[in-house]
Design a protein around this motif. Structure first.
Motif, PDB file in Angstrom:
ATOM      1  N   GLY A  37       7.965  13.782   1.683  1.00 22.95           N
ATOM      2  CA  GLY A  37       7.219  12.541   1.505  1.00 22.95           C
ATOM      3  C   GLY A  37       7.874  11.347   2.168  1.00 22.95           C
ATOM      4  O   GLY A  37       8.697  11.479   3.068  1.00 22.95           O
ATOM      5  N   LEU A  38       7.483  10.171   1.696  1.00 24.24           N
ATOM      6  CA  LEU A  38       7.948   8.911   2.277  1.00 24.24           C
ATOM      7  C   LEU A  38       9.041   8.306   1.415  1.00 24.24           C
ATOM      8  O   LEU A  38       9.142   8.588   0.218  1.00 24.24           O
ATOM      9  N   ALA A  39       9.833   7.431   2.016  1.00 27.83           N
ATOM     10  CA  ALA A  39      10.883   6.738   1.277  1.00 27.83           C
ATOM     11  C   ALA A  39      10.212   5.728   0.341  1.00 27.83           C
ATOM     12  O   ALA A  39       9.639   4.733   0.775  1.00 27.83           O
ATOM     13  N   GLU A  40      10.263   6.013  -0.925  1.00 30.33           N
ATOM     14  CA  GLU A  40       9.563   5.223  -1.929  1.00 30.33           C
ATOM     15  C   GLU A  40       9.947   3.743  -1.890  1.00 30.33           C
ATOM     16  O   GLU A  40       9.090   2.871  -1.966  1.00 30.33           O
ATOM     17  N   GLU A  41      11.238   3.442  -1.741  1.00 34.12           N
ATOM     18  CA  GLU A  41      11.668   2.041  -1.732  1.00 34.12           C
ATOM     19  C   GLU A  41      11.104   1.280  -0.535  1.00 34.12           C
ATOM     20  O   GLU A  41      10.798   0.095  -0.624  1.00 34.12           O
ATOM     21  N   HIS A  42      10.907   1.978   0.593  1.00 33.02           N
ATOM     22  CA  HIS A  42      10.334   1.339   1.770  1.00 33.02           C
ATOM     23  C   HIS A  42       8.850   1.027   1.544  1.00 33.02           C
ATOM     24  O   HIS A  42       8.364  -0.050   1.903  1.00 33.02           O
ATOM     25  N   VAL A  43       8.137   1.935   0.933  1.00 32.53           N
ATOM     26  CA  VAL A  43       6.718   1.734   0.635  1.00 32.53           C
ATOM     27  C   VAL A  43       6.549   0.565  -0.334  1.00 32.53           C
ATOM     28  O   VAL A  43       5.729  -0.328  -0.121  1.00 32.53           O
ATOM     29  N   TYR A  44       7.343   0.544  -1.408  1.00 28.56           N
ATOM     30  CA  TYR A  44       7.222  -0.523  -2.395  1.00 28.56           C
ATOM     31  C   TYR A  44       7.626  -1.882  -1.826  1.00 28.56           C
ATOM     32  O   TYR A  44       7.031  -2.904  -2.153  1.00 28.56           O
ATOM     33  N   ALA A  45       8.604  -1.920  -0.939  1.00 27.61           N
ATOM     34  CA  ALA A  45       8.987  -3.187  -0.297  1.00 27.61           C
ATOM     35  C   ALA A  45       7.838  -3.716   0.551  1.00 27.61           C
ATOM     36  O   ALA A  45       7.542  -4.914   0.546  1.00 27.61           O
ATOM     37  N   PHE A  46       7.176  -2.815   1.274  1.00 29.42           N
ATOM     38  CA  PHE A  46       6.036  -3.222   2.088  1.00 29.42           C
ATOM     39  C   PHE A  46       4.897  -3.728   1.208  1.00 29.42           C
ATOM     40  O   PHE A  46       4.285  -4.758   1.500  1.00 29.42           O
ATOM     41  N   LEU A  47       4.611  -3.025   0.143  1.00 26.03           N
ATOM     42  CA  LEU A  47       3.542  -3.448  -0.761  1.00 26.03           C
ATOM     43  C   LEU A  47       3.839  -4.811  -1.376  1.00 26.03           C
ATOM     44  O   LEU A  47       2.945  -5.644  -1.516  1.00 26.03           O
ATOM     45  N   ARG A  48       5.087  -5.065  -1.727  1.00 24.74           N
ATOM     46  CA  ARG A  48       5.457  -6.391  -2.259  1.00 24.74           C
ATOM     47  C   ARG A  48       5.215  -7.474  -1.216  1.00 24.74           C
ATOM     48  O   ARG A  48       4.726  -8.558  -1.537  1.00 24.74           O
ATOM     49  N   ALA A  49       5.553  -7.185   0.046  1.00 27.44           N
ATOM     50  CA  ALA A  49       5.320  -8.170   1.113  1.00 27.44           C
ATOM     51  C   ALA A  49       3.834  -8.444   1.280  1.00 27.44           C
ATOM     52  O   ALA A  49       3.416  -9.606   1.458  1.00 27.44           O
ATOM     53  N   VAL A  50       3.007  -7.406   1.233  1.00 31.24           N
ATOM     54  CA  VAL A  50       1.553  -7.581   1.360  1.00 31.24           C
ATOM     55  C   VAL A  50       1.024  -8.407   0.190  1.00 31.24           C
ATOM     56  O   VAL A  50       0.240  -9.346   0.374  1.00 31.24           O
ATOM     57  N   VAL A  51       1.466  -8.092  -1.018  1.00 34.23           N
ATOM     58  CA  VAL A  51       1.023  -8.840  -2.203  1.00 34.23           C
ATOM     59  C   VAL A  51       1.428 -10.297  -2.088  1.00 34.23           C
ATOM     60  O   VAL A  51       0.630 -11.205  -2.364  1.00 34.23           O
ATOM     61  N   ASP A  52       2.659 -10.573  -1.673  1.00 34.24           N
ATOM     62  CA  ASP A  52       3.126 -11.956  -1.525  1.00 34.24           C
ATOM     63  C   ASP A  52       2.264 -12.722  -0.525  1.00 34.24           C
ATOM     64  O   ASP A  52       1.904 -13.874  -0.752  1.00 34.24           O
ATOM     65  N   GLU A  53       1.936 -12.090   0.595  1.00 34.98           N
ATOM     66  CA  GLU A  53       1.098 -12.755   1.593  1.00 34.98           C
ATOM     67  C   GLU A  53      -0.308 -13.008   1.066  1.00 34.98           C
ATOM     68  O   GLU A  53      -0.884 -14.072   1.292  1.00 34.98           O
ATOM     69  N   LEU A  54      -0.872 -12.054   0.358  1.00 30.23           N
ATOM     70  CA  LEU A  54      -2.219 -12.240  -0.184  1.00 30.23           C
ATOM     71  C   LEU A  54      -2.245 -13.345  -1.229  1.00 30.23           C
ATOM     72  O   LEU A  54      -3.187 -14.149  -1.266  1.00 30.23           O
ATOM     73  N   ILE A  55      -1.235 -13.416  -2.063  1.00 28.92           N
ATOM     74  CA  ILE A  55      -1.155 -14.489  -3.060  1.00 28.92           C
ATOM     75  C   ILE A  55      -1.071 -15.845  -2.364  1.00 28.92           C
ATOM     76  O   ILE A  55      -1.768 -16.799  -2.745  1.00 28.92           O
ATOM     77  N   ALA A  56      -0.240 -15.927  -1.322  1.00 32.15           N
ATOM     78  CA  ALA A  56      -0.097 -17.192  -0.593  1.00 32.15           C
ATOM     79  C   ALA A  56      -1.407 -17.577   0.091  1.00 32.15           C
ATOM     80  O   ALA A  56      -1.821 -18.733   0.052  1.00 32.15           O
ATOM     81  N   ARG A  57      -2.072 -16.613   0.684  1.00 32.58           N
ATOM     82  CA  ARG A  57      -3.351 -16.907   1.341  1.00 32.58           C
ATOM     83  C   ARG A  57      -4.402 -17.345   0.332  1.00 32.58           C
ATOM     84  O   ARG A  57      -5.184 -18.254   0.597  1.00 32.58           O
ATOM     85  N   ASP A  58      -4.436 -16.691  -0.825  1.00 36.05           N
ATOM     86  CA  ASP A  58      -5.396 -17.086  -1.859  1.00 36.05           C
ATOM     87  C   ASP A  58      -5.142 -18.510  -2.321  1.00 36.05           C
ATOM     88  O   ASP A  58      -6.075 -19.270  -2.576  1.00 36.05           O
ATOM     89  N   ALA A  59      -3.873 -18.887  -2.430  1.00 36.34           N
ATOM     90  CA  ALA A  59      -3.535 -20.251  -2.848  1.00 36.34           C
ATOM     91  C   ALA A  59      -3.995 -21.264  -1.805  1.00 36.34           C
ATOM     92  O   ALA A  59      -4.545 -22.314  -2.148  1.00 36.34           O
ATOM     93  N   VAL A  60      -3.777 -20.964  -0.544  1.00 31.96           N
ATOM     94  CA  VAL A  60      -4.219 -21.867   0.526  1.00 31.96           C
ATOM     95  C   VAL A  60      -5.737 -21.966   0.524  1.00 31.96           C
ATOM     96  O   VAL A  60      -6.304 -23.057   0.636  1.00 31.96           O
ATOM     97  N   GLU A  61      -6.417 -20.831   0.367  1.00 29.57           N
ATOM     98  CA  GLU A  61      -7.879 -20.843   0.347  1.00 29.57           C
ATOM     99  C   GLU A  61      -8.410 -21.671  -0.821  1.00 29.57           C
ATOM    100  O   GLU A  61      -9.350 -22.454  -0.660  1.00 29.57           O
TER     101      GLU A  61
END
Length: 89
Positions: A37-61
């Motif tokens: 499989g995939l390196a779990e910590e790498h997947v979760y780090a990426f997902l956290r980055a995506v969530v952070d960006e979406l939260i920031a974009r929602d705030a700007v919107e």
């Protein structure tokens, strides 16, 4: 808190770091030898980055929508103060 349009434009451009093509091309590292499989910590780090960006974009919107509503209200008030009143002409 008052935000100027220029500041909002800059904030929006700064937050536009992650695009759909980057997400499509994203490849995760494989786990070490002996595991599948995939390196779990790498997947979760990426997902956290995506969530952070979406939260920031929602705030700007949300901020832009509030500013839009405020400007529409101000325009409506301004137009009604200069509209001809019946019986004045």
């Amino acid at each position: 808190m008052t935000t100027h349009a220029v500041g909002m434009f800059r904030a929006t451009r700064r937050l536009a770091r992650l695009c759909p093509e980057q997400v499509r091309r994203m490849r995760f590292r494989r786990t070490r030898f002996g595991r599948r499989g995939l390196a779990e910590e790498h997947v979760y780090a990426f997902l956290r980055a995506v969530v952070d960006e979406l939260i920031a974009r929602d705030a700007v919107e949300a901020s832009l929508r509030a500013e839009n509503a405020r400007l529409k209200g101000a325009l409506r008030d301004w137009q009604s103060s200069f509209a001809p009143r019946p019986g004045r002409w």
